[in-house]
Each structure stands twice: as C-alpha cells, then as structure tokens.
Motif scaffolding. Structure first.
Motif, short mmCIF file in Angstrom:
data_model
loop_
_atom_site.label_atom_id
_atom_site.label_comp_id
_atom_site.label_asym_id
_atom_site.label_seq_id
_atom_site.Cartn_x
_atom_site.Cartn_y
_atom_site.Cartn_z
N ASN A 1 -15.99 33.71 83.26
CA ASN A 1 -14.55 33.80 83.40
C ASN A 1 -14.11 35.06 84.12
O ASN A 1 -13.00 35.16 84.64
CB ASN A 1 -13.91 33.73 82.01
CG ASN A 1 -12.50 33.23 82.05
OD1 ASN A 1 -11.56 34.00 81.99
ND2 ASN A 1 -12.34 31.94 82.22
N ILE A 2 -14.97 36.05 84.14
CA ILE A 2 -14.63 37.34 84.74
C ILE A 2 -14.70 37.29 86.26
O ILE A 2 -14.04 38.03 86.96
CB ILE A 2 -15.60 38.42 84.21
CG1 ILE A 2 -15.32 38.70 82.74
CG2 ILE A 2 -15.47 39.71 84.99
CD1 ILE A 2 -16.17 39.81 82.19
N ILE A 3 -15.54 36.40 86.76
CA ILE A 3 -15.84 36.39 88.19
C ILE A 3 -14.61 35.92 88.99
O ILE A 3 -13.87 35.05 88.56
CB ILE A 3 -17.06 35.46 88.43
CG1 ILE A 3 -17.87 35.92 89.61
CG2 ILE A 3 -16.65 34.03 88.54
CD1 ILE A 3 -19.27 35.33 89.59
N PHE B 1 -15.47 24.07 84.91
CA PHE B 1 -16.09 23.88 83.60
C PHE B 1 -16.85 25.15 83.20
O PHE B 1 -16.67 25.70 82.11
CB PHE B 1 -17.04 22.68 83.66
CG PHE B 1 -18.22 22.75 82.73
CD1 PHE B 1 -18.06 22.51 81.38
CD2 PHE B 1 -19.48 23.07 83.21
CE1 PHE B 1 -19.15 22.58 80.52
CE2 PHE B 1 -20.56 23.14 82.36
CZ PHE B 1 -20.39 22.90 81.01
N TRP B 2 -17.65 25.62 84.12
CA TRP B 2 -18.52 26.76 83.86
C TRP B 2 -17.70 28.03 83.61
O TRP B 2 -18.06 28.87 82.80
CB TRP B 2 -19.44 26.90 85.07
CG TRP B 2 -20.28 28.11 85.14
CD1 TRP B 2 -21.32 28.43 84.35
CD2 TRP B 2 -20.16 29.17 86.09
NE1 TRP B 2 -21.87 29.62 84.75
CE2 TRP B 2 -21.18 30.09 85.81
CE3 TRP B 2 -19.29 29.41 87.17
CZ2 TRP B 2 -21.34 31.25 86.56
CZ3 TRP B 2 -19.46 30.56 87.90
CH2 TRP B 2 -20.48 31.46 87.59
N MET B 3 -16.58 28.15 84.33
CA MET B 3 -15.76 29.35 84.15
C MET B 3 -15.00 29.35 82.82
O MET B 3 -14.65 30.40 82.31
CB MET B 3 -14.74 29.48 85.28
CG MET B 3 -15.33 30.01 86.57
SD MET B 3 -14.08 30.15 87.83
CE MET B 3 -13.28 31.68 87.35
N TRP B 4 -14.68 28.18 82.31
CA TRP B 4 -13.73 28.13 81.21
C TRP B 4 -14.28 27.71 79.86
O TRP B 4 -13.59 27.84 78.86
CB TRP B 4 -12.53 27.24 81.59
CG TRP B 4 -11.70 27.91 82.61
CD1 TRP B 4 -11.73 27.70 83.97
CD2 TRP B 4 -10.74 28.95 82.40
NE1 TRP B 4 -10.86 28.54 84.60
CE2 TRP B 4 -10.24 29.32 83.67
CE3 TRP B 4 -10.26 29.60 81.27
CZ2 TRP B 4 -9.28 30.32 83.83
CZ3 TRP B 4 -9.31 30.60 81.43
CH2 TRP B 4 -8.83 30.93 82.70
N TYR B 5 -15.52 27.18 79.79
CA TYR B 5 -15.96 26.72 78.47
C TYR B 5 -16.10 27.89 77.49
O TYR B 5 -15.84 27.74 76.30
CB TYR B 5 -17.26 25.90 78.58
CG TYR B 5 -18.52 26.71 78.75
CD1 TYR B 5 -19.23 27.15 77.64
CD2 TYR B 5 -19.00 27.04 80.01
CE1 TYR B 5 -20.38 27.90 77.79
CE2 TYR B 5 -20.14 27.79 80.17
CZ TYR B 5 -20.83 28.23 79.05
OH TYR B 5 -21.95 28.99 79.20
N GLY B 6 -16.48 29.07 78.01
CA GLY B 6 -16.63 30.23 77.14
C GLY B 6 -15.30 30.63 76.53
O GLY B 6 -15.21 30.93 75.33
N ASN B 7 -14.28 30.60 77.36
CA ASN B 7 -12.93 30.93 76.89
C ASN B 7 -12.49 29.94 75.81
O ASN B 7 -12.02 30.33 74.73
CB ASN B 7 -12.00 30.85 78.12
CG ASN B 7 -10.61 31.32 77.81
OD1 ASN B 7 -9.94 30.74 76.96
ND2 ASN B 7 -10.16 32.37 78.48
#
Lengths: 447, 322, 282
Positions: B120-122, B174-180
């Motif tokens: 999410n930081i990228i 998906f990859w950027m936001w699942y952690g959030n």
C-alpha cells in the motif's frame, strides 16, 4: 515516549510551515525590485537551461526568470498551462513552450488567442526571412499568416542506418547509394526490407519508426471541415505496419520502450538496419544507447520527407501591455529563435557549445543561415556532417497536416493499428472502432 | 448509550462544526458546482459565457445512449473491481481468521501484518515503471522466464492482450489493498465481545464454525465500511490504469475516472460532459451504497436477536464474568 | 488415535499457513527490493534484466538526478509539510468529530452520522472539476492549504474513530474528568486523545501514505518549481523523453518511498498490536 514523538512531529511541522511561509515572503520581496520577472513555462529543462546562458551572455539584461516545468508524460502540462493562461494575473505564463504534438492548439487552435503575435513584439517577418527559418516551423507557428510561435530546433527527419549492415547487404555505406536503395517511396523501402531480411536483418525496430514518416508526409491532417478525415497515406499505415510484422521485417518494438533502445545497440532479437528520426534522435537518444556501435551509423534522406517533434516558443499577449516586460520577453525570444549571430542561441545549439569549454550536443536548428556556418560532424555518424542531410530534410518537411487534436487522435489510431497487426481484429473493425473512439472522446464525427 | 449531560449537548455541535464547515467549502460547493456544469455547454480551453442547455439533460443522454466508450468504461470499472475485490476480501478474511485465532498462535504474525500492508505504501508511479519493465515486450523478465520454462515459443505481448491487461490492473489493486482491508477487519474482530468467543468454545464449536457463526455476523458494520470504501475506491480507480497503461490496450483498462479525466483535461476539454459523467458515477455510487445498506440492515435486526440469545447463553454459561 | 490425526492435520494446516504468509510477504518485499537494487544500477544494466545484487552506479545516478533539476530536499520538505499537515488535520479533527458523535447526546447526532455515511459515498471525481475551477478562481494555486485543509472533513476517518470509541470509551472516564472540573476541550485533548492513540496512529498511517503518494491534485494545483512534491519530481524525471535514465528514475522512486518507510515503521507497532473497533450497533 508517545507524547515526545507527537510533540516533536508537531514542532518540526510548525517550524517547516513557518519557514515555508517566510521563504515565500522573502522571495516576493526580491521580485518586487527593479528586475522584470518573466514567468517561463516548459515541459523539459531545456529552455530553462537556455535562460542561464542568456543571462551569462547578456549581463545588462534586467530580467529574472521564474520557471515552471511540468512533464508531458502524465498528461499534466496542458491542463496546468491552460488553467494558468485562463486565470491570468501575476503568475500567468509570459513565455510558454509547446511541443509538436500540441503546438497547433496554442498557435492556431482553441488557445491561440492567448498568444501574442511576433509582430506585436517587434519581431518582423523580415527577420524570419533573413534567418532562413525552416518553412514548416513558420507554417505551424502562424495563424492566418500572422506568426505567433517559432522554435529553435528544426526537426526534419532522416533515415539513420547502420554502416556495417549497409556494406553487408548493399555493398556500400555511401549515403547517396543507400538513399536510392530505401526510397523514394514505400515500395522501394519494402524491397530493401526483403533484401535485408534475406540476410537476417530487420529494416526498422518497430512500426512506430515508420509512423512519424507517414504521419507528416500525408496530404491532409486528421480534421477536414470539422470532420474526422483519414488521409489515404495514413490509412496505408495499417497495411504497411501489418506487412512489417507479418514478414518479420522488424522486431515489433514500441518506441520509447527498453526493447526499442536495445535495437540501437544491436542487442535486439535481430540486428536492425536503421531508424527514422531527426537530429535530436541521434544526439539525445541514440548517443546514450549505441555503445559499441558508436561511429557505425550514417544519415541519408528518407523515402519520404517528414519532421518529428520540436519545441515552439509563444508569448502571452498580455506582455505587450507592459513596455518593459514586452521588451524583455521579445529580446529573449529573438535571441532564441531569430538571432543568427555567433552569440545567438542557435549557433551555440548547432555547435554544441552551450556550456563553456565543453563539447556538448550538436543539433539541427531552425535557421539554415546558422547551420550553413556551423559544423555538424559527429562521432556517432563516423564523422559525417549531418547538416548536409538535415538542411534539405528541414525543407522537405510539411507543416500543413497538423491539427490541434493530433496527440489524442494519434494515440487512438496507433492503438487500433496495433490491435490490427496483433491479429486481434479485422482491418475494417479497427477503423470503425477508431472512428467511434474519436467521436466519443472528442465529439468529432466521421465523414 | 446513555448520557445524562443535557447541558453538554452543545459540545456535540461544537466538536462537529469544523468538519461541517470544511465539508461545505471544499466538498459540497465543488460537488454542486460540478453538478451544475453538467447541465451547461461549458467546454473548450478559453472561458466563454456558459449557458444552460435547451435540453438540460442533453449531456447525460449523450453519455448514456450515444457513447459506447463511456459504457465500456463503466463495464471495465466493474470488471476490474470484481477481479480485485473478491480475492481481496476473501484473502483478507482468511488472514484475519488466522491472525485472530488464538489456538493457531501464529509466530511472527506482527511481522507478517507489517509486511503485508507494505504494498500500500508504493506509489502508482513506481508500479507503472516496475510492471512495464517486468512485462516488457518483446524482451523482458517475464517473457524470458516464460521462454526459459518452455511455456512460450515466441515472446508474448502481455500488455497488448485485453484480458491480461485488465487482470494485471485488477491484481495490482488487489495486491495493494488486501493488507489494508486485513488490518481493518482484524480491528473489527478485536472489538467483538470476547464473551461471544468463549461461549462458542464452550459449545464445542470448531474454528470454522466460530468464524462463520460468531465472527462474521459481528463484523457486519465493519464489513459494510470495507465494502463501501472499497466500492468508492473502485469507482475512482485512476492512478494505476492511467500511469501504467493509459487506459489501453484498446480501452481495455479505461476506467470511468480515466474517461472523465480525458474528457475534462485532454483533447476537446468538454467540462460539461466530464461533469455529467461524474454525476452519473455519483448516482451509481449512491444506488449501490443504498443496496448495500439495505442488505446489511435487513439482516441486522435478525442478527441482533440471535446475538442477544447467545449473550444470554453466554451469561448463563459464564456467570463469573459479571 | 483420533487426537493424533487431529494433531497431524493441525500441523499440516500450520505449514500451509506459514507457506502462504511467507509467500505473501515475499511478494510484498520484492518490488521494493528490485527498486532499491535498480537504484544502484546503470541504465544499460537495468535494460539487460533483473539482478539480485546491487551494482556500483549509485553515485552516478545521484549526479544525474541532481543534474535534472531534481531537488530531493526541497521535494521532501514540501511533501512533508503537505502530508504532515494533512495527517494532523485528518486525525485530530476526525477524532474530535467522532468524540462529538459518541460522547454527547445531541438532537442531530443520528442524522449527522447518517450524513457522514452519505458523504463517504461521494467519489472524489464528483467534485474534482468543480474543485479545480473553484481553486483557480480563488487564486489558491501554488498554495499548500487547498491540499491540507480539506482533510479536516474526512468521513472515512471519522467513521473509523467512531467505531473505535464505541468499543473503547467508557462513561466513567468522561464523568471522572468532569468531576475533576476539567473543561470539555481539556479532557478531549488530555484524556481522550491518548486513549484514542491506537486508532489515531492506524489512521495516521493510512492518511499519510495516501497524501504522500497523491500525484494528481498537487500536479494540477502546484505549478511553481519550488512547490513541487516528490511524486511530481519523479513524474518529471519520467517525462524527459529524450533520455530515459532508468537508474536515476529508480533512485528518485526509492527516495520518495524512504520517508514513508520511516514513518510507517515508527507507527507500525500499532498495526502489530491492532485496535479494537466496535461492530455492534447501539
């Protein structure tokens, strides 16, 4: 711990906010002095760097430049420039640059009313004639015969080919012979492509290479009588592109991608014979990419005359309201676009002497007068004087087939051509989809 | 929640005042402004006198009935959102179930949580550069890999293929936001009354049963929040499709936001059509949100009853809790 | 026997869980790793493929960066002011609003909460065109305020904080501070804010990251060079089409993300510990 962290963050923030504010104020204080402030807008640091040279060579010039640079990549330059022009006021751009892809909008199209006529700045047509400025750049910069924009570069295109491949396939690397092998006309070009293929070479790197030659050699631009018009020469790009791909005449790269750059050093899937391009392609792009093929290149006239790229300079018409500002702006623009002396920008630019005591990059310039007294020999081309080819190339380019929507329409068209050559849709479907997209995005109907 | 402080009520207003003022200036006014532009003929670079259209809904009608590209953009947005959201919520739920399950007691879960949020930081700019390089054609790391593994004879033009392009954009989202999403869901689970879990264990429920019968129902509000924010985020998807693929190939990743941006700031500068398109998107957001609310609320009452029952049970089972 | 089978399947489960988590963690790290490694490589090296080990061109990439009128310190400062200001505004005022919604019983409380839920649904693009036109008319270009102030009304943050307060706030604390004679603002700042710290920190990360990475609003509103944020500078680097210096682009991108790393890891213990959000409606 927590509190210390929060408190220190706040203190740092406040301090930086304050320093930012006070910094702004002191700037204002300086600019309210006697000097004329010129707001300069550009999309690369090329013109801002010229101001440094200008101030160095004009110690008496009572100006300072406040530059704004916004890249065109993310599509932000034009929106920001348009808003700033429309907003006017103290921060409005006084001098602004436009690239070939969208210059028409500012010189002839919707935004042309913001631009001052060069005549109103005191830069007469006679100056233009005396400097021998390439006609196509004047045509592009004029609205109804009134000049509003000029460039410092001329970007007439040549065919840049590999000497060793030329010797292998055509028996010579002589520029006059190669010119007749690859042109004039696309039929001869493809005949040469077949010969090259027989020996395992591609003729170009990707279809983007021939696109610029096709785009700027067409008879009419995209818009005719407010309707979308597909010039037969541009429509033929579909077939030429397909032919290149189906016969493996190229490496199927896209321009400005890594694979395209790789072909300049000969590390692509098959060695590539040449590239279509103006002088800037040689000196700004290929120079850093050619590596061990440095010196193994030469230029010759292309199968069809064209130009690619270029930067034009415009002045805000509001600068004519203030005499001091008008003179300052006019002097800088004159120095950049019309000064043919040895201390004019174009002389430095053509000879690569922008930085003192350092051999910089040579480039083809707008004034043929300057080029005729400059030395265009460069190492990358094995010592060939490139101006021998680029002076006629600049004369052969046409500035009459551009429209203000070219950037958008070109992208849509080339996307559809790629769909067709990749085998994703039929030729008719590609054209039909292209028309629909132009209508949906620009509200321009087809004929 | 009972509060007796009638005299304190005014603080409720005072505390919420900054929000309201800023909202009115920076959000409400521009939204209304945009809405009005949608009914006018405002277009072109140069400001001209603006008029209301003779048929005020002309822009809307043109967009809905006469603009294939806009319809395509809506469809793309929906498709990309689905390929991004379904795996995202499923994976986030799975990880939540694992990380909040004390019986599993996963070691290093703190580190995992920190790392999984990192995509999410990228910045979108970084992603554009990285992924264009990875999937470059005809030469690029992914192509070399495929060749090495013998999966392809000729280089594949991944980014020219519509399915791959959409899939990639969906995957990046998906990859950027699942952690959030995972972090919010974990927060939601931590807010659930522990009594409920204890009761479930007492009843001999398995981990799976506990998750579906206790955790999920109690997460309703948080799930609704995740759904709505993700849906709004999906409708606004812009950075990745624009910077990575410029909406291409052949408009396959042209989302509504990219369409609106193109209308307003490129080419013909049709602010009016862009504004109308924005309003259509807004209406879609409202309708979808209402649907979500309806579904969530409808079952809420039933769930509450169920929960009350369980609470009673729990209270009976564990009298020492009180 | 059944028990041992259970144990077996349990440990198989654990293996699967660890493998998946490690895989996901790797996929999270790899892009950053490639970016940092590429920042030390020359453009031709980058074009020839991926590498696992750093190269020796860090300094020359750095020089190219500076040569391209890329001013990382100025960019960092600008980005820091904007993102820091945005974060402070967003978390403080959202906490305030959330507290106002939870701690006090006022007539319009429920309608106001519904209103916030509705506001959450407004996509940014619905107001974007009006917002830019408005700011240009207002002359608020090249000013950081229009990038910072709107954060005061952040409905999603308010929602999050409200749920947190519902789960955490006990009436006793509020009452106790009132008996001590503390004013409402005093008790909010001195007592409530510390209690809300986990929620504030979590949201601070979300808000800071989003603001730091925001490219388009600053791009349209900030036109002066000395006001540029880091992402704008990187976009400028990519915009120099004549010479694509991939090494320095990766270095620029790495520089952009480094401060975020610091900020994120400073606050990451709140992510590890987690915050409890109340889910059940009142």
């Amino acid at each position: 711990m927590k509190r210390i962290f929060v408190v220190s963050t706040i203190i740092v923030l406040l301090a930086s906010l304050l320093s930012a504010c006070s910094g702004g104020q002191s700037n204002n204080g300086a600019s309210s002095g006697k000097k004329v402030t010129i707001n300069l807008w550009s999309f690369t640091d090329e013109i801002p760097n010229m101001t440094t040279k200008y101030l160095a060579t004009h110690p008496n010039a009572n100006v300072e430049f406040k530059t704004t640079i916004i890249a065109t990549t993310d599509g932000a330059y034009q929106p920001a420039l348009d808003q700033a022009l429309a907003a006017g006021g103290k921060d409005a751009p006084d001098i602004y640059a436009a690239e070939a892809a969208f210059i028409l909008k500012y010189s002839q199209g919707d935004a042309s009313d913001y631009a001052a006529k060069y005549a109103d700045l005191g830069l007469s047509d006679k100056l233009v004639k005396d400097a021998g400025i390439a006609q196509y750049t004047v045509d592009i910069g004029s609205k109804d015969g009134k000049l509003k924009a000029l460039g410092y570069q001329a970007t007439g295109g040549a065919f840049i080919y590999s000497r060793s491949i030329a010797k292998d396939v055509f028996g010579t690397d002589d520029s006059a012979t190669i010119k007749n092998e690859i042109g004039p006309g696309w039929d001869k070009f493809f005949a040469a492509a077949a010969k090259l293929k027989a020996k395992g070479y591609g003729i170009v790197s990707g279809d983007g290479d021939i696109w610029h030659a096709i785009e700027n050699s067409s008879d009419k631009g995209w818009i005719d009588n407010d309707k979308l018009y597909i010039d037969p020469k541009r429509e033929a790009f579909l077939d030429l592109s397909k032919k290149l791909k189906d016969n493996g005449y190229h490496n199927d790269t896209q321009d400005w991608t890594e694979a395209w750059f790789a072909d300049m050093s000969g590390s692509g899937s098959q060695p590539v014979f040449g590239f279509f391009g103006p002088a800037w392609l040689i000196n700004y792009v290929m120079k850093d990419q050619v590596k061990q093929t440095n010196g193994d290149w030469a230029v010759t006239e292309p199968p069809t005359g064209f130009f690619w790229g270029g930067t034009w300079l415009l002045a805000n018409k509001n600068v004519t309201k203030d005499k001091a500002k008008k003179e300052a702006v006019a002097d800088f623009i004159k120095w950049v676009t019309l000064d043919t002396s040895d201390t004019g920008l174009q002389y430095y630019w053509a000879n690569g002497t922008m930085k003192d005591g350092e051999q910089g990059t040579k480039d083809s310039v707008a004034s043929s007068v300057v080029m005729s007294k400059s030395n265009g020999e460069i190492e990358l081309l094995g010592g060939q004087n490139m101006f021998d080819v680029f002076v006629p190339a600049n004369a052969n380019a046409s500035g009459k087939n551009l429209t203000q929507y070219d950037e958008t329409i070109n992208k849509l068209y080339r996307d559809q051509v790629r769909e067709y050559t990749a085998g994703n849709k039929s030729r008719d479907q590609a054209i039909a989809d292209f028309k629909v997209q132009v209508k949906d995005q620009l509200e321009i109907d087809s004929q | 929640m009972r509060r007796k402080g009638v005299s304190y009520a005014k603080y409720g207003y005072i505390f919420c005042l900054p929000f309201v003022i800023i909202f009115l200036i920076f959000s409400m006014y521009p939204t209304l402004y945009t809405a009005v532009i949608g009914f006018t003929d405002m277009k072109g670079v140069i400001p001209k006198p603006v008029h209301l259209l003779d048929n005020p809904f002309q822009n809307f009608r043109d967009l809905i009935f006469n603009n294939e590209t806009f319809r395509k953009a809506l469809l793309n947005t929906l498709l990309i959102w689905i390929i991004n959201f379904i795996p995202q919520i499923l994976l986030a739920l799975l990880l939540t179930a694992w990380f909040t399950n004390n019986r599993l007691n996963i070691r290093g879960q703190g580190l995992f949580k920190v790392l999984l949020y990192m995509p999410n930081i990228i910045t979108a700019g970084t992603i554009a550069v990285l992924f264009s390089a990875l999937f470059a054609y005809p030469m690029g790391p992914v192509n070399s890999f495929f060749h090495l593994m013998g999966w392809s004879d000729a280089p594949i033009f991944f980014l020219q293929d519509k399915t791959t392009a959409r899939g990639l954009v969906g995957f990046i989202q998906f990859w950027m936001w699942y952690g959030n999403t995972m972090i919010i869901l974990i927060a939601g689970v931590m807010g659930i009354n522990p009594v409920l879990f204890e009761a479930a264990i007492m009843d001999g429920a398995t981990a799976v049963q506990t998750f579906f019968r206790v955790t999920l129902p109690s997460l309703k509000t948080i799930l609704l929040y995740v759904l709505i924010t993700s849906m709004i985020g999906g409708l606004q998807m812009f950075d990745i499709p624009q910077l990575f693929l410029q909406g291409g190939p052949d408009n396959a990743t042209l989302t509504t936001s990219v369409f609106i941006y193109n209308q307003a700031f490129r080419g013909a500068y049709m602010y009016n059509r862009a504004a109308a398109a924005s309003m259509i998107v807004f209406l879609i957001a409202v309708v979808l949100s209402l649907v979500l609310f309806y579904f969530m609320r409808d079952r809420d009452a039933a769930e509450l009853k169920k929960m009350e029952k369980m609470m009673k049970k729990a209270a009976k089972a564990a009298p020492r809790e009180v | 026997m059944e028990l041992s089978q259970n144990k077996k399947s349990f440990s198989i489960n654990m293996v699967i869980i660890y493998i998946l988590c490690i895989l996901l963690a790797l996929v999270s790290i790899v892009p950053f790793y490639i970016m940092f490694i590429n920042a030390t490589r020359s453009t031709p090296e980058i074009q020839s493929g991926l590498a696992l080990l750093p190269s020796t061109h860090l300094l020359s990439n750095w020089n190219v960066l500076l040569d391209k009128s890329f001013n990382p310190f100025k960019g960092f400062l600008n980005s820091f002011i904007i993102s820091g200001g945005t974060t402070l505004c967003a978390v403080y005022f959202s906490a305030l609003t959330a507290y106002g919604l939870v701690a006090y019983n006022w007539k319009l409380r429920q309608p106001f909460f519904t209103f916030i839920l509705c506001v959450m649904m407004i996509p940014a693009q619905a107001s974007a065109i009006g917002f830019y036109k408005f700011m240009y008319q207002f002359g608020w270009t090249n000013n950081f305020l229009p990038l910072i102030l709107p954060a005061i009304a952040s409905p999603t943050v308010v929602f999050f904080m409200r749920q947190y307060l519902l789960a955490t706030l006990s009436t006793e604390i509020v009452e106790a501070s009132r008996i001590d004679g503390a004013g409402e603002f005093y008790s909010f700042n001195k007592i409530m804010m510390p209690i809300m710290m986990p929620a504030v920190a979590t949201q601070a990360i979300f808000v800071f990251v989003a603001s730091w990475n925001n490219l388009f609003t600053p791009l349209i509103l900030l036109t002066q060079r000395d006001k540029y944020t880091l992402p704008i500078m990187v976009s400028l680097l990519r915009g120099d089409i004549y010479r694509t210096e991939f090494g320095s682009i990766y270095l620029g991108l790495s520089l952009t993300v480094l401060p975020l790393f610091v900020f994120y890891f400073l606050l990451s213990r709140y992510i590890i510990a987690g915050v409890a959000l109340g889910g059940v409606k009142e």
